[in-house]
Scaffold this motif. Structure first.
Motif, PDB file in Angstrom:
ATOM      1  N   ASP A  12      -8.529  21.936  19.713  1.00 14.30           N
ATOM      2  CA  ASP A  12      -8.778  20.717  18.950  1.00 14.30           C
ATOM      3  C   ASP A  12      -7.517  19.854  18.914  1.00 14.30           C
ATOM      4  OD1 ASP A  12     -11.335  21.673  18.588  1.00 14.30           O
ATOM      5  OD2 ASP A  12     -10.899  22.572  16.643  1.00 14.30           O
ATOM      6  N   ASP A  13      -7.090  19.442  17.700  1.00 17.09           N
ATOM      7  CA  ASP A  13      -5.889  18.625  17.590  1.00 17.09           C
ATOM      8  C   ASP A  13      -4.657  19.455  17.244  1.00 17.09           C
ATOM      9  OD1 ASP A  13      -6.652  19.313  15.069  1.00 17.09           O
ATOM     10  OD2 ASP A  13      -6.460  17.315  14.186  1.00 17.09           O
ATOM     11  N   HIS A  14      -4.755  20.751  17.439  1.00 16.50           N
ATOM     12  CA  HIS A  14      -3.654  21.669  17.167  1.00 16.50           C
ATOM     13  C   HIS A  14      -2.625  21.605  18.295  1.00 16.50           C
ATOM     14  CE1 HIS A  14      -1.582  25.496  16.398  1.00 16.50           C
ATOM     15  NE2 HIS A  14      -2.107  25.468  15.192  1.00 16.50           N
ATOM     16  N   PRO A  15      -1.327  21.688  17.982  1.00 16.53           N
ATOM     17  CA  PRO A  15      -0.324  21.688  19.060  1.00 16.53           C
ATOM     18  C   PRO A  15      -0.561  22.848  20.025  1.00 16.53           C
ATOM     19  CG  PRO A  15       0.725  21.436  16.912  1.00 16.53           C
ATOM     20  CD  PRO A  15      -0.710  21.779  16.651  1.00 16.53           C
ATOM     21  N   PRO A  16      -0.209  22.692  21.306  1.00 14.91           N
ATOM     22  CA  PRO A  16      -0.415  23.774  22.276  1.00 14.91           C
ATOM     23  C   PRO A  16       0.446  24.990  21.955  1.00 14.91           C
ATOM     24  CG  PRO A  16       0.888  22.000  23.235  1.00 14.91           C
ATOM     25  CD  PRO A  16       0.396  21.498  21.924  1.00 14.91           C
ATOM     26  N   ILE A  17      -0.064  26.149  22.328  1.00 11.36           N
ATOM     27  CA  ILE A  17       0.626  27.419  22.079  1.00 11.36           C
ATOM     28  C   ILE A  17       0.791  28.157  23.403  1.00 11.36           C
ATOM     29  CG2 ILE A  17       0.453  29.678  20.960  1.00 11.36           C
ATOM     30  CD1 ILE A  17      -1.104  28.359  18.710  1.00 11.36           C
ATOM     31  N   ALA A  18       2.033  28.457  23.765  1.00 10.77           N
ATOM     32  CA  ALA A  18       2.302  29.251  24.960  1.00 10.77           C
ATOM     33  C   ALA A  18       2.097  30.724  24.619  1.00 10.77           C
ATOM     34  CB  ALA A  18       3.730  29.012  25.443  1.00 10.77           C
ATOM     35  N   VAL A  19       1.366  31.430  25.481  1.00  9.85           N
ATOM     36  CA  VAL A  19       0.980  32.802  25.158  1.00  9.85           C
ATOM     37  C   VAL A  19       1.021  33.673  26.412  1.00  9.85           C
ATOM     38  CG1 VAL A  19      -1.470  32.248  25.478  1.00  9.85           C
ATOM     39  CG2 VAL A  19      -0.837  34.198  24.052  1.00  9.85           C
ATOM     40  N   ASP A  20       1.339  34.949  26.224  1.00  4.72           N
ATOM     41  CA  ASP A  20       1.300  35.951  27.288  1.00  4.72           C
ATOM     42  C   ASP A  20       0.407  37.099  26.837  1.00  4.72           C
ATOM     43  OD1 ASP A  20       3.110  34.689  29.060  1.00  4.72           O
ATOM     44  OD2 ASP A  20       4.815  35.467  27.926  1.00  4.72           O
ATOM     45  N   PHE A  21      -0.536  37.482  27.709  1.00  5.52           N
ATOM     46  CA  PHE A  21      -1.420  38.610  27.460  1.00  5.52           C
ATOM     47  C   PHE A  21      -0.986  39.772  28.358  1.00  5.52           C
ATOM     48  CE2 PHE A  21      -3.854  34.720  26.763  1.00  5.52           C
ATOM     49  CZ  PHE A  21      -4.407  34.936  25.511  1.00  5.52           C
ATOM     50  N   HIS A  22      -0.762  40.921  27.761  1.00  3.36           N
ATOM     51  CA  HIS A  22      -0.382  42.131  28.509  1.00  3.36           C
ATOM     52  C   HIS A  22      -1.543  43.115  28.466  1.00  3.36           C
ATOM     53  CE1 HIS A  22       4.125  41.426  28.628  1.00  3.36           C
ATOM     54  NE2 HIS A  22       3.731  40.529  27.739  1.00  3.36           N
ATOM     55  N   PHE A  23      -1.944  43.596  29.628  1.00  7.32           N
ATOM     56  CA  PHE A  23      -3.057  44.540  29.712  1.00  7.32           C
ATOM     57  C   PHE A  23      -2.610  45.837  30.366  1.00  7.32           C
ATOM     58  CE2 PHE A  23      -4.849  40.276  29.976  1.00  7.32           C
ATOM     59  CZ  PHE A  23      -5.756  40.315  28.932  1.00  7.32           C
ATOM     60  N   PRO A  24      -3.058  46.965  29.831  1.00 12.24           N
ATOM     61  CA  PRO A  24      -2.821  48.241  30.496  1.00 12.24           C
ATOM     62  C   PRO A  24      -3.780  48.395  31.670  1.00 12.24           C
ATOM     63  CG  PRO A  24      -4.161  48.589  28.561  1.00 12.24           C
ATOM     64  CD  PRO A  24      -3.813  47.115  28.583  1.00 12.24           C
ATOM     65  N   PRO A  25      -3.597  49.425  32.490  1.00 14.03           N
ATOM     66  CA  PRO A  25      -4.567  49.666  33.571  1.00 14.03           C
ATOM     67  C   PRO A  25      -5.979  49.764  32.995  1.00 14.03           C
ATOM     68  CG  PRO A  25      -2.652  51.073  33.833  1.00 14.03           C
ATOM     69  CD  PRO A  25      -2.508  50.410  32.494  1.00 14.03           C
ATOM     70  N   LYS A  26      -6.935  49.191  33.701  1.00 16.26           N
ATOM     71  CA  LYS A  26      -8.306  49.143  33.192  1.00 16.26           C
ATOM     72  C   LYS A  26      -8.888  50.537  33.100  1.00 16.26           C
ATOM     73  CE  LYS A  26     -12.543  46.463  33.711  1.00 16.26           C
ATOM     74  NZ  LYS A  26     -13.233  45.411  34.488  1.00 16.26           N
ATOM     75  N   ALA A  62      -3.438  46.722  24.506  1.00 19.12           N
ATOM     76  CA  ALA A  62      -3.139  45.394  25.032  1.00 19.12           C
ATOM     77  C   ALA A  62      -2.154  44.752  24.056  1.00 19.12           C
ATOM     78  CB  ALA A  62      -4.401  44.559  25.148  1.00 19.12           C
ATOM     79  N   ALA A  63      -1.386  43.792  24.535  1.00 15.65           N
ATOM     80  CA  ALA A  63      -0.419  43.134  23.665  1.00 15.65           C
ATOM     81  C   ALA A  63      -0.422  41.636  23.929  1.00 15.65           C
ATOM     82  CB  ALA A  63       0.991  43.705  23.890  1.00 15.65           C
ATOM     83  N   VAL A  64      -0.170  40.877  22.880  1.00 12.41           N
ATOM     84  CA  VAL A  64      -0.117  39.421  22.978  1.00 12.41           C
ATOM     85  C   VAL A  64       1.206  38.956  22.379  1.00 12.41           C
ATOM     86  CG1 VAL A  64      -1.150  37.227  22.256  1.00 12.41           C
ATOM     87  CG2 VAL A  64      -2.620  39.178  22.820  1.00 12.41           C
ATOM     88  N   ARG A  65       1.935  38.144  23.152  1.00 14.84           N
ATOM     89  CA  ARG A  65       3.137  37.464  22.651  1.00 14.84           C
ATOM     90  C   ARG A  65       2.861  35.968  22.701  1.00 14.84           C
ATOM     91  NH1 ARG A  65       7.193  37.472  26.293  1.00 14.84           N
ATOM     92  NH2 ARG A  65       5.863  38.260  27.970  1.00 14.84           N
ATOM     93  N   PHE A  66       3.284  35.240  21.679  1.00 11.16           N
ATOM     94  CA  PHE A  66       3.093  33.789  21.714  1.00 11.16           C
ATOM     95  C   PHE A  66       4.223  33.089  20.981  1.00 11.16           C
ATOM     96  CE2 PHE A  66       1.263  34.881  17.642  1.00 11.16           C
ATOM     97  CZ  PHE A  66       1.487  33.778  16.832  1.00 11.16           C
ATOM     98  N   ASN A  67       4.422  31.823  21.323  1.00 11.75           N
ATOM     99  CA  ASN A  67       5.380  30.985  20.607  1.00 11.75           C
ATOM    100  C   ASN A  67       4.650  30.227  19.522  1.00 11.75           C
ATOM    101  OD1 ASN A  67       7.613  31.704  22.104  1.00 11.75           O
ATOM    102  ND2 ASN A  67       7.506  29.943  23.471  1.00 11.75           N
ATOM    103  N   PHE A  68       5.143  30.298  18.303  1.00 11.88           N
ATOM    104  CA  PHE A  68       4.584  29.436  17.276  1.00 11.88           C
ATOM    105  C   PHE A  68       4.646  27.994  17.766  1.00 11.88           C
ATOM    106  CE2 PHE A  68       5.538  33.024  14.356  1.00 11.88           C
ATOM    107  CZ  PHE A  68       4.278  33.134  13.779  1.00 11.88           C
ATOM    108  N   SER A  69       3.611  27.233  17.456  1.00 10.95           N
ATOM    109  CA  SER A  69       3.419  25.930  18.095  1.00 10.95           C
ATOM    110  C   SER A  69       4.537  24.936  17.809  1.00 10.95           C
ATOM    111  CB  SER A  69       2.079  25.332  17.652  1.00 10.95           C
ATOM    112  OG  SER A  69       2.077  25.080  16.260  1.00 10.95           O
ATOM    113  N   MET A  70       5.243  25.102  16.681  1.00 12.96           N
ATOM    114  CA  MET A  70       6.288  24.154  16.325  1.00 12.96           C
ATOM    115  C   MET A  70       7.630  24.863  16.133  1.00 12.96           C
ATOM    116  SD  MET A  70       4.107  21.589  13.838  1.00 12.96           S
ATOM    117  CE  MET A  70       5.397  20.342  13.762  1.00 12.96           C
TER     118      MET A  70
END
Length: 282
Positions: A12-26, A62-70
């Motif tokens: 929506d009108d939310h600032p963009p968020i850079a994110v990394d998704f880490h997955f283990p072997p399926k 699984a792990a998620v890292r992200f930057n707070f939008s601001m």
């Protein structure tokens, strides 16, 4: 083989968020996911944070890292504070919203659902991110467990610093970043937002009302957030678990940049209790 997907969340009108998704072997079954929240003047790629995420995937999450939008970075420059205007206008309320956006995005990424279970989400917050994680955990029913590393127990002292008079007079104060050499501005909106939303941003109240498992990890030699704040968090929830790490400082031995392929011993100790906690509760 572990897989990492980097993306940008637009909502929506939310600032963009850079994110990394880490997955283990399926595997045969979807795995729980741990979302990591950085602290003030931090970012998702700070120091050994990527290695911590890798460690979680090797442990079956699984792990998620992200930057707070601001937080002062941008999706184009995720490791540099190039947007000091955004940094100056950031608030605790904004960061709580950011978590909801990340969880909502994770929930609707149907392509991930064969690998992760979006009904089993754990939050791990460092420093200021720990306080934000606790607030989010009270409000977001998709979070099943929450852990803080060197987490803060109260935002009110942070909006009433020794230079409060200067802040009120000028509308802005500057925090020196010794690593980058930048004087990073913080506008009075941080304080105004806190008092306008005081009940929603009350960490003590959030912890007292938590209905999910809570782990508190803190270094005995934390030079930034006193260990007494961990003890306070523990005192507010009789069902919480407190683990104090010997010889650990605020970053559990990490620094930026981190150019060693192994984790500090203090981080390994923190990870061991954290992984055991999430295995039991996710």
């Amino acid at each position: 083989m572990n897989k990492v997907i980097s993306d940008i969340i637009h909502h929506d009108d939310h600032p963009p968020i850079a994110v990394d998704f880490h997955f283990p072997p399926k595997g045969v079954r979807p795995v729980p996911v741990i979302i990591f929240l950085h602290g003030l003047k931090g970012f998702k790629d700070w120091g050994h944070f990527p290695l911590i995420a890798e460690h979680f995937t090797r442990s079956g999450f699984a792990a998620v890292r992200f930057n707070f939008s601001m937080n002062g970075t941008t999706p184009e420059h995720p490791e540099e504070f190039v947007d000091l205007d955004a940094f100056s206008r950031n608030t605790y309320s904004q960061e709580v919203k950011d978590i909801s956006v990340v969880i909502e995005d994770l929930w609707w990424r149907t392509g991930f659902h064969s690998q992760i279970d979006p009904c089993r989400i754990g939050l791990l917050g460092h420093s200021r991110g720990g306080g934000i994680a606790l607030l989010a955990a009270k409000n977001e029913d998709r979070i099943r467990a929450v852990c803080t590393w060197a987490g803060v127990s109260d935002f009110e002292p942070r909006v009433n610093p020794p230079n409060l008079e200067e802040w009120l007079k000028n509308g802005v104060v500057f925090q020196h970043n010794s690593r980058t050499g930048q004087d990073m501005p913080q506008k009075i909106i941080l304080r105004e937002d806190f008092y306008a939303n005081r009940e929603k941003l009350d960490i003590k109240s959030a912890v007292e009302k938590l209905l999910i498992p809570q782990l508190i990890v803190h270094g005995k030699k934390d030079e930034t957030v006193p260990v007494q704040e961990a003890e306070l968090l523990h005192s507010w929830n009789m069902f919480s678990q407190l683990e104090l790490i010997e010889n650990a400082n605020h970053t559990f031995g990490g620094r930026h940049p981190w150019e060693i392929p192994t984790l500090p011993e203090e981080t390994k100790a923190a990870l061991q209790v954290t992984i055991n906690f999430f295995r039991e509760n996710l």
